[in-house]
Design an enzyme around this catalytic site. Sequence first.
Site, PDB file in Angstrom:
ATOM      1  N   GLY A   1       7.035   9.863  -1.622  1.00 11.52           N
ATOM      2  CA  GLY A   1       6.218   9.639  -2.815  1.00 11.52           C
ATOM      3  C   GLY A   1       4.792  10.091  -2.532  1.00 11.52           C
ATOM      4  O   GLY A   1       4.116  10.670  -3.388  1.00 11.52           O
TER       5      GLY A   1
ATOM      6  N   ASN B   1       2.000  -1.421  -7.636  1.00 13.61           N
ATOM      7  CA  ASN B   1       2.818  -1.922  -6.531  1.00 13.61           C
ATOM      8  C   ASN B   1       2.489  -3.360  -6.147  1.00 13.61           C
ATOM      9  O   ASN B   1       3.322  -4.069  -5.621  1.00 13.61           O
ATOM     10  CB  ASN B   1       2.692  -1.014  -5.308  1.00 13.61           C
ATOM     11  CG  ASN B   1       1.276  -0.584  -5.027  1.00 13.61           C
ATOM     12  OD1 ASN B   1       0.585  -0.043  -5.900  1.00 13.61           O
ATOM     13  ND2 ASN B   1       0.814  -0.835  -3.823  1.00 13.61           N
TER      14      ASN B   1
ATOM     15  N   CYS C   1      -3.462  -2.605   6.629  1.00 11.15           N
ATOM     16  CA  CYS C   1      -4.042  -2.887   7.937  1.00 11.15           C
ATOM     17  C   CYS C   1      -4.740  -1.632   8.435  1.00 11.15           C
ATOM     18  O   CYS C   1      -4.097  -0.633   8.733  1.00 11.15           O
ATOM     19  CB  CYS C   1      -2.933  -3.300   8.895  1.00 11.15           C
ATOM     20  SG  CYS C   1      -3.575  -3.936  10.432  1.00 11.15           S
TER      21      CYS C   1
HETATM   22  N1  PLP Z   1       2.864   5.168  -4.824  1.00  9.92           N
HETATM   23  C1  PLP Z   1       3.138   3.862  -4.929  1.00  9.92           C
HETATM   24  C2  PLP Z   1       2.759   3.135  -6.169  1.00  9.92           C
HETATM   25  C3  PLP Z   1       3.776   3.191  -3.888  1.00  9.92           C
HETATM   26  O1  PLP Z   1       4.037   1.886  -3.998  1.00  9.92           O
HETATM   27  C4  PLP Z   1       4.119   3.917  -2.719  1.00  9.92           C
HETATM   28  C5  PLP Z   1       4.737   3.226  -1.563  1.00  9.92           C
HETATM   29  O2  PLP Z   1       4.485   2.077  -1.305  1.00  9.92           O
HETATM   30  C6  PLP Z   1       3.825   5.286  -2.667  1.00  9.92           C
HETATM   31  C7  PLP Z   1       3.198   5.880  -3.733  1.00  9.92           C
HETATM   32  C8  PLP Z   1       4.171   6.122  -1.470  1.00  9.92           C
HETATM   33  O3  PLP Z   1       5.548   6.400  -1.420  1.00  9.92           O
HETATM   34  P1  PLP Z   1       6.207   6.801  -0.008  1.00  9.92           P
HETATM   35  O4  PLP Z   1       6.375   5.529   0.757  1.00  9.92           O
HETATM   36  O5  PLP Z   1       7.518   7.423  -0.372  1.00  9.92           O
HETATM   37  O6  PLP Z   1       5.299   7.763   0.639  1.00  9.92           O
END
Ligand code: PLP
Length: 396
Positions: free
Chosen positions: A81, A161, A332
């Site tokens: 992501g 998130n 962290c």
């Molecule tokens: N965007 C959001 C909202 C996320 O919660 C996360 C992962 O926690 C990411 C991007 C990043 O995704 P990835 O863990 O696949 O790099």
Amino acid sequence: MAPLSDRIRSMERIYLDHNATTPLDDRVLQAMLPALQERFGNPSSIHWFGQQARAAVDEARVPVAALLGAMPSEIIFTASGTEADNMALRGIAGASPEARRKILCSAAEHHAVLHTAKALAEEGWQVEYVRIRPGGLLDLDDLRAKVDETTAVVAVMFANNETGVVQPIGDVVRIAQEKGALVHCDAVQAGGKIPVDAQALGVDTLAISAHKIYGPKGVGALYVQRGTRLRALLRGGAQERNRRAGTENVAGIVGLGRAAKIALEELPEAEKLATLRDWLEQRLLAIPGSARNGEGPRVANTTNISFEGIEAESLLLALDLMGVAVSTGAACAAGAMEPSHVLRAMGLPIERVQGSLRFSMGRSTTAAQVESACAAVAEAVERQREVSRVSAVRRA
Ligand code: PLP
């Protein structure tokens, strides 16, 4: 009594951290195995072995597109992501006309977006942050005030998130489009939790990640609306139609495809988690001095709660010893816990931010687990408050 390490080993662990990652669905694993074994070819090879792998990659594009309301040709597979977010921001910035040098993003974005924007600012881009209202929703008036004809891209996430708050992406798109700016939407926490229809939303790019939808880690996808100009992030081979160089993670992509298919089929089930989440919230909010962070539309699996007078990190560790896995929104950094930028952006006082925990449920979460987790939280909070009371008396 048995030593603590034995008791910990034998206890049932309760996983309430599905926004960090989800377990691999066995149906996904079964779909991936042939891609790791028989279909080992390089998708760029023109012989039979290569074509088997190529077919596996192209077949996976179909369910991913279906999950996102897109056409298969609009899907680019990435390694995460994070990569999809980087690709969108840098890709749009790199292809935008000289007159558009401004990048807007919400102050509550994931670091995958925020830190990319920061790096672009260091490279000379004008980066501005759109305010967040106290409940967690984007301040659309602030967006209207900041977006203009010099804006290249507006980045607003679909679901947060940490709080689960769902942003009004349709409104964001309308406001941005009036000024000719593109919109990137980080839908990593929305995929499989709420309907995501990239075409109906009108966004230009949209990111998802496999490991948040019961797929494998290290694979994601970026939706790029047909006709959108994007400068490639990685240079090399002609994979993904020259948009993302590098031999494809075939098994990962197959896993993402299977996970996306299941996520779409089981979306109604995922939305039903709201009943369990509301019950969890009710129980946690019955603990004196607790408060919920995040108002308005939210994904069904997430809640964020502050406990007055509590250090969330110590509470998290205490809960871990009791077999309950939750999370602070904190990252962290260099050994020091940074207070959550999301909760800070909502204007919450630092003490409340430092006392907040995120609970995120998933497909396998049961009512009995919620019950035990809530009892553990109540006990741990009470114990920590007692310790603070005793040390305050000792100090006096
Ligand atoms: N965007 C959001 C909202 C996320 O919660 C996360 C992962 O926690 C990411 C991007 C990043 O995704 P990835 O863990 O696949 O790099």
